[in-house]
Design a protein around this motif. Structure first.
Motif, PDB file in Angstrom:
ATOM      1  N   VAL A   1       0.835  -1.205   0.000  1.00  0.00           N
ATOM      2  CA  VAL A   1       0.000   0.000   0.000  1.00  0.00           C
ATOM      3  C   VAL A   1       0.872   1.258   0.000  1.00  0.00           C
ATOM      4  O   VAL A   1       0.574   2.228  -0.696  1.00  0.00           O
ATOM      5  CB  VAL A   1      -0.997  -0.004   1.179  1.00  0.00           C
ATOM      6  CG1 VAL A   1      -1.713   1.325   1.301  1.00  0.00           C
ATOM      7  CG2 VAL A   1      -1.999  -1.124   1.010  1.00  0.00           C
TER       8      VAL A   1
ATOM      9  N   ASP B   1      -7.122  -5.769   4.841  1.00  0.00           N
ATOM     10  CA  ASP B   1      -7.582  -4.382   4.670  1.00  0.00           C
ATOM     11  C   ASP B   1      -6.544  -3.457   5.287  1.00  0.00           C
ATOM     12  O   ASP B   1      -6.201  -3.609   6.468  1.00  0.00           O
ATOM     13  CB  ASP B   1      -8.928  -4.177   5.354  1.00  0.00           C
ATOM     14  CG  ASP B   1     -10.057  -4.934   4.673  1.00  0.00           C
ATOM     15  OD1 ASP B   1     -10.027  -5.013   3.426  1.00  0.00           O
ATOM     16  OD2 ASP B   1     -10.938  -5.451   5.362  1.00  0.00           O
TER      17      ASP B   1
ATOM     18  N   LYS C   1      -6.852   0.231   0.819  1.00  0.00           N
ATOM     19  CA  LYS C   1      -6.953  -0.837  -0.171  1.00  0.00           C
ATOM     20  C   LYS C   1      -7.164  -2.174   0.530  1.00  0.00           C
ATOM     21  O   LYS C   1      -6.811  -2.331   1.687  1.00  0.00           O
ATOM     22  CB  LYS C   1      -5.658  -0.954  -0.990  1.00  0.00           C
ATOM     23  CG  LYS C   1      -5.396   0.178  -1.933  1.00  0.00           C
ATOM     24  CD  LYS C   1      -4.101  -0.024  -2.679  1.00  0.00           C
ATOM     25  CE  LYS C   1      -4.257  -1.117  -3.700  1.00  0.00           C
ATOM     26  NZ  LYS C   1      -3.040  -1.304  -4.505  1.00  0.00           N
ATOM     27  N   ARG C   2      -7.704  -3.096  -0.210  1.00  0.00           N
ATOM     28  CA  ARG C   2      -7.730  -4.489   0.228  1.00  0.00           C
ATOM     29  C   ARG C   2      -6.654  -5.199  -0.576  1.00  0.00           C
ATOM     30  O   ARG C   2      -6.747  -5.326  -1.784  1.00  0.00           O
ATOM     31  CB  ARG C   2      -9.088  -5.130  -0.011  1.00  0.00           C
ATOM     32  CG  ARG C   2      -9.079  -6.621   0.337  1.00  0.00           C
ATOM     33  CD  ARG C   2     -10.450  -7.185   0.372  1.00  0.00           C
ATOM     34  NE  ARG C   2     -11.044  -6.735   1.633  1.00  0.00           N
ATOM     35  CZ  ARG C   2     -12.306  -6.958   1.974  1.00  0.00           C
ATOM     36  NH1 ARG C   2     -13.106  -7.584   1.160  1.00  0.00           N
ATOM     37  NH2 ARG C   2     -12.774  -6.516   3.111  1.00  0.00           N
ATOM     38  N   GLU C   3      -5.597  -5.614   0.094  1.00  0.00           N
ATOM     39  CA  GLU C   3      -4.473  -6.266  -0.559  1.00  0.00           C
ATOM     40  C   GLU C   3      -4.600  -7.776  -0.447  1.00  0.00           C
ATOM     41  O   GLU C   3      -4.952  -8.300   0.600  1.00  0.00           O
ATOM     42  CB  GLU C   3      -3.144  -5.841   0.074  1.00  0.00           C
ATOM     43  CG  GLU C   3      -2.658  -4.486  -0.337  1.00  0.00           C
ATOM     44  CD  GLU C   3      -2.267  -4.397  -1.792  1.00  0.00           C
ATOM     45  OE1 GLU C   3      -1.968  -5.425  -2.438  1.00  0.00           O
ATOM     46  OE2 GLU C   3      -2.267  -3.269  -2.306  1.00  0.00           O
TER      47      GLU C   3
ATOM     48  N   GLN D   1      -5.192   0.732   5.483  1.00  0.00           N
ATOM     49  CA  GLN D   1      -5.315   2.169   5.202  1.00  0.00           C
ATOM     50  C   GLN D   1      -4.047   2.832   5.703  1.00  0.00           C
ATOM     51  O   GLN D   1      -3.594   2.563   6.809  1.00  0.00           O
ATOM     52  CB  GLN D   1      -6.521   2.763   5.911  1.00  0.00           C
ATOM     53  CG  GLN D   1      -6.667   4.251   5.692  1.00  0.00           C
ATOM     54  CD  GLN D   1      -7.877   4.825   6.388  1.00  0.00           C
ATOM     55  OE1 GLN D   1      -8.868   4.148   6.593  1.00  0.00           O
ATOM     56  NE2 GLN D   1      -7.801   6.086   6.754  1.00  0.00           N
TER      57      GLN D   1
ATOM     58  N   MET E   1      -4.377   6.421   1.484  1.00  0.00           N
ATOM     59  CA  MET E   1      -4.895   5.392   0.593  1.00  0.00           C
ATOM     60  C   MET E   1      -5.429   4.239   1.435  1.00  0.00           C
ATOM     61  O   MET E   1      -4.839   3.874   2.446  1.00  0.00           O
ATOM     62  CB  MET E   1      -3.778   4.889  -0.328  1.00  0.00           C
ATOM     63  CG  MET E   1      -4.196   3.724  -1.203  1.00  0.00           C
ATOM     64  SD  MET E   1      -2.915   3.284  -2.379  1.00  0.00           S
ATOM     65  CE  MET E   1      -3.227   4.519  -3.605  1.00  0.00           C
TER      66      MET E   1
ATOM     67  N   SER F   1       2.063   1.721  -3.468  1.00  0.00           N
ATOM     68  CA  SER F   1       0.966   2.216  -4.302  1.00  0.00           C
ATOM     69  C   SER F   1       0.726   3.699  -4.065  1.00  0.00           C
ATOM     70  O   SER F   1       0.472   4.462  -5.006  1.00  0.00           O
ATOM     71  CB  SER F   1      -0.320   1.440  -4.011  1.00  0.00           C
ATOM     72  OG  SER F   1      -0.193   0.098  -4.376  1.00  0.00           O
TER      73      SER F   1
ATOM     74  N   GLU G   1      -6.598 -11.938   2.181  1.00  0.00           N
ATOM     75  CA  GLU G   1      -6.931 -10.538   1.942  1.00  0.00           C
ATOM     76  C   GLU G   1      -6.768  -9.755   3.236  1.00  0.00           C
ATOM     77  O   GLU G   1      -7.227 -10.190   4.300  1.00  0.00           O
ATOM     78  CB  GLU G   1      -8.351 -10.402   1.418  1.00  0.00           C
ATOM     79  CG  GLU G   1      -8.498 -10.924   0.007  1.00  0.00           C
ATOM     80  CD  GLU G   1      -9.862 -10.636  -0.577  1.00  0.00           C
ATOM     81  OE1 GLU G   1     -10.813 -10.397   0.187  1.00  0.00           O
ATOM     82  OE2 GLU G   1      -9.965 -10.653  -1.805  1.00  0.00           O
TER      83      GLU G   1
END
Length: 87
Positions: free
Chosen positions: A45, A81, A64-66, A83, A62, A48, A79
């Protein structure tokens, strides 16, 4: 040497991983997690965020779900989550 190219190691950040908030710096962000899965997700993240900031410098966070490879276990992917907010 910068841990995440494009961000200073001393940059303060807030990281929320699966609902748990941690205040830290970029340099310490990856090394503070007990599981490799969480560390890899945070690093992805942050990378990104750097990529998006090249096009939108005013961007400061940002979420995201990685999806992270966790090896030969079943399931092989997890997965997470994440931030990240620059402070």
């Amino acid at each position: 040497m910068r841990k995440i190219p494009g961000l200073n190691n001393t940059q303060k950040i807030r990281v929320i991983v699966d609902g748990v908030a941690i205040y830290t710096t970029v340099g310490k962000a990856v090394g503070i997690f007990a599981t490799t899965t969480h560390a890899v997700a945070v690093q992805k993240v942050l990378e990104s965020l750097v990529a998006f900031r090249k096009h939108s410098p005013e961007m400061t966070g940002m979420a995201k779900r990685e999806t992270v490879w966790v090896g030969l276990k079943t399931p092989a992917y997890r997965e997470v989550d994440v931030q990240v907010d620059l402070l």
